[in-house]
Design an enzyme around this catalytic site. Structure first.
Site, PDB file in Angstrom:
ATOM      1  N   GLU A  60       0.810  -1.227   0.000  1.00 15.13           N
ATOM      2  CA  GLU A  60       0.000   0.000   0.000  1.00 15.13           C
ATOM      3  C   GLU A  60       0.837   1.269   0.000  1.00 15.13           C
ATOM      4  O   GLU A  60       0.437   2.284  -0.561  1.00 15.13           O
ATOM      5  CB  GLU A  60      -0.949   0.014   1.198  1.00 15.13           C
ATOM      6  CG  GLU A  60      -2.190  -0.837   1.025  1.00 15.13           C
ATOM      7  CD  GLU A  60      -1.936  -2.301   1.321  1.00 15.13           C
ATOM      8  OE1 GLU A  60      -0.833  -2.637   1.819  1.00 15.13           O
ATOM      9  OE2 GLU A  60      -2.841  -3.117   1.070  1.00 15.13           O
ATOM     10  N   HIS A 129     -11.077  -4.851   9.597  1.00 17.86           N
ATOM     11  CA  HIS A 129     -11.552  -4.775   8.211  1.00 17.86           C
ATOM     12  C   HIS A 129     -12.865  -4.026   8.079  1.00 17.86           C
ATOM     13  O   HIS A 129     -13.510  -4.105   7.049  1.00 17.86           O
ATOM     14  CB  HIS A 129     -11.741  -6.190   7.646  1.00 17.86           C
ATOM     15  CG  HIS A 129     -10.518  -6.762   7.040  1.00 17.86           C
ATOM     16  ND1 HIS A 129      -9.317  -6.824   7.695  1.00 17.86           N
ATOM     17  CD2 HIS A 129     -10.287  -7.295   5.811  1.00 17.86           C
ATOM     18  CE1 HIS A 129      -8.417  -7.387   6.910  1.00 17.86           C
ATOM     19  NE2 HIS A 129      -8.964  -7.681   5.761  1.00 17.86           N
TER      20      HIS A 129
END
Lengths: 323, 320
Positions: A60, A129
């Site tokens: 990322e 998440h």
């Protein structure tokens, strides 16, 4: 007008912009061969090829930073974080670089990119998440933060985001991908930073965006059966934040409830309430309520998770407390 | 190498050295604020490597960036004005010492989060690869940056995508006050390049000729399609990490040993011993540099501060 899903609206926006502008390309994890983990870019790899639909490693930091670097030199990357939760790993690239370079170098650069990220709770994915951290990103000047609630808005706002010369974080609530709504055939753009009245009413103002907006709409439908007419304002973007329609509505109803999926403390509700009292203090008839996620890491078990999240009943209860 | 070229390298290295000395002076006087990181000792790297680039190749570096800004040819007075936070500075007074850039010369900064700009370099290289040009990126960073995630993600992705980057690690032996062998599991930075498919090359970073030749070869390899290249420039910063560094982590003997390898001294001796230039010619360069610096300081001092109305400019393009 066709009724299409939010997923389709986003796919259409991306595809139209890719066809329109050679400088637009997509990068991210599983965006290519896989077709996107939420199937948003299905078929793109075959249609546009590996040059313009670029699978990345699970990295990322460099997804964020490379998008910034490519944008600095004139491309228009649409970089996807598989979920907004993973954008935390790229936080520095987003807030320290995408959002800051133009100002820090005295306007020499522009960073015309879009970071797309699905997010939100309600899917039993556990605490790491399931964040709705939109407001954290919206804290920083230099970035634009958009999060649509309807297919129509999603398409028009994403196309505008891709054409914007500024960095835009485009947050898609994953539970809304299947939501259907009317989308016109032809091309259209929607302005970033313009709130929208999604339902008119005179008794109370409900203010939300994305999933929170949909919950507010459900609550408004039920309230109407009891003779309570709620006006529902969709913020659509958290930065720039357009308070115009919310303030105008509040000046009509004198009561408001802010609905957001993120945590209550320091949330968008806190900002909206602060602005309402600053801009419309004399119109305040009752405390302005906030309906938001409980202050807990989201648990896995469905019942516990749902208990922590917002729902229409909590909105209805909040409205009744102040009517 | 032509005499004029060598004299120009000498001029740039002296300019960087004296620019830094002047900055230290102005910092002590309180005219430069924030952090100030001097490039003294490392001049041969910016000068030798940037001399090897084409104008269309990109340069991006970390916060010890004055040398790179001067080497790409940005006018000294605009850099000095930025140091003083003036409206005429390269970044209009909004960047400061650590955030110099000159996009008109493909110099993209000046970045102060260690390692972050390596990911920007990947993006710059991607943009050239995407367009099918043979332009490349020179990305500079210190040994300390090789320990952060950005380094590994960036080298990996540049390797996967075979992007036109020359990674230039300026190994000056310390990340702030922490010696390489106290911070890195391997003391040779090129061994980290091996993991990402690059052979890597160690270069005497005090010798401008070695730096130039290595960079030229690396750029050629990139243009020939060999993928990203990695150069480890062995060097030393003669001053502290930044102003106010107590220098408790290294000995005077060590500093003196490295100072004997002064990159300017090495070039100067070469020019004189090979009969390429006379002492008088070098003195003339020194004098011209001093005059340029004095004019730059005067320009910066006399320049206006940024107007307070500029507080909200250059944040968004769309609102302008």
């Amino acid at each position: 007008m066709a009724r299409i899903t939010m997923r389709q609206a986003i796919t259409d926006a991306l595809r139209e912009e890719m066809l329109r502008d050679e400088n637009v390309f997509i990068m991210g994890q599983e965006v290519g061969v896989w077709g996107g983990t939420y199937a948003v870019t299905r078929g793109f790899y075959d249609e546009f090829g590996p040059r313009r639909v670029r699978d990345t490693p699970i990295s990322e930091m460099v997804i964020g930073g490379a998008a910034v670097g490519a944008a600095m030199n004139g491309l228009r990357p649409v970089a996807e974080f598989m979920t907004i939760n993973f954008a935390f790993v790229a936080f520095d690239a987003i807030v320290n670089h995408a959002a800051k370079l133009r100002s820090m170098f005295g306007g020499q650069m522009k960073v015309p990119l879009v970071f797309r990220a699905p997010g939100g709770g309600g899917r039993q994915l556990g605490a790491t998440h399931s964040h709705t951290p939109d407001v954290i990103f919206a804290h920083f000047p230099g970035l634009k933060v958009v999060s649509p609630a309807t297919p129509y808005d999603a398409k028009g706002l994403l196309k505008a985001a891709i054409r914007s010369d500024d960095p835009v974080l485009f947050i898609e609530h994953a539970t809304l991908y299947q939501l259907r709504g009317e989308v016109p055939e032809g091309e259209y753009l929607l302005p970033i930073g313009k709130a929208d009245v999604k339902r008119e009413g005179s008794d109370v103002t409900l203010i939300g965006y994305a999933q929170g907006l949909q919950v507010a709409m459900e609550a408004a439908t039920d309230l109407a059966k009891e003779g309570i007419e709620a006006e529902v304002v969709d913020l659509r973007a958290l930065r720039p934040l357009d308070m115009g329609p919310a303030v105008a509505s509040f000046q009509k109803t004198f009561k408001a409830v802010v609905v957001e999926e993120g945590h209550r403390s320091y949330g968008i509700g806190a900002e909206v309430v602060a602005r309402l009292q600053e801009e419309a203090f004399d119109y305040m008839d009752a405390p302005i309520k906030r309906v938001a996620q409980h202050e807990v890491p989201l648990p896995y078990s469905r019942e516990l998770e749902q208990a922590a999240l917002i729902n229409k009943q909590r909105v209805i209860d909040a409205v009744k407390e102040i009517l | 190498m032509e005499k004029a070229t060598l004299l120009e390298w000498y001029r740039q290295m002296v300019l960087i050295r004296r620019f830094e000395q002047k900055c230290a002076e102005l910092y002590q006087l309180g005219k430069i604020g924030g952090f100030l990181h001097l490039y003294i000792g490392q001049e041969a790297i910016a000068v030798g490597s940037i001399a090897a680039r084409r104008a269309a190749d990109h340069v991006i570096t970390a916060y010890r960036d004055h040398g790179h800004a001067l080497a790409v040819g940005t006018e000294t007075k605009y850099i000095m004005a930025e140091m003083l936070g003036k409206a005429t500075g390269v970044s209009k007074g909004k960047g400061g010492s650590m955030h110099l850039a000159d996009v008109s010369r493909n110099f993209w900064g000046g970045h102060a989060v260690v390692g972050a700009h390596l990911s920007l370099a990947v993006g710059l290289a991607l943009s050239e690869s995407y367009r099918g040009t043979d332009n490349a990126v020179l990305c500079y960073f210190g040994d300390g940056a090789t320990n952060i995630g950005y380094f590994h993600e960036s080298l990996n992705l540049a390797g996967v995508w075979q992007l036109p980057v020359v990674w230039i690690c300026e190994n000056n032996q310390y990340g702030m006050g922490t010696a390489v062998d106290r911070a890195s599991a391997v003391s040779e930075m090129i061994r980290k390049a091996h993991a990402y498919g690059m052979e890597g090359k160690q270069v005497d970073g005090m010798n401008v000729f070695a730096v130039y030749e290595a960079t030229k070869a690396a750029l050629q390899a990139v243009r020939d399609g060999a993928g990203p290249q990695f150069l480890e420039m062995i060097t030393y910063r003669f001053e502290g990490h930044s102003m106010g560094d107590p220098l408790r982590y290294r000995t005077k003997d060590e500093v003196e040993k490295w100072r004997a390898d002064d990159p300017i001294g090495i070039l100067e001796r070469h020019l004189l011993e090979q009969g390429i230039a006379t002492q008088q010619e070098l003195d003339q360069v020194d004098t011209a540099v001093d005059a340029e610096l004095a004019a730059a300081v005067q320009f910066a001092e006399e320049s206006p501060l940024p107007a307070l109305e500029k507080l909200y400019t250059d944040i968004y393009v769309d609102s302008e």
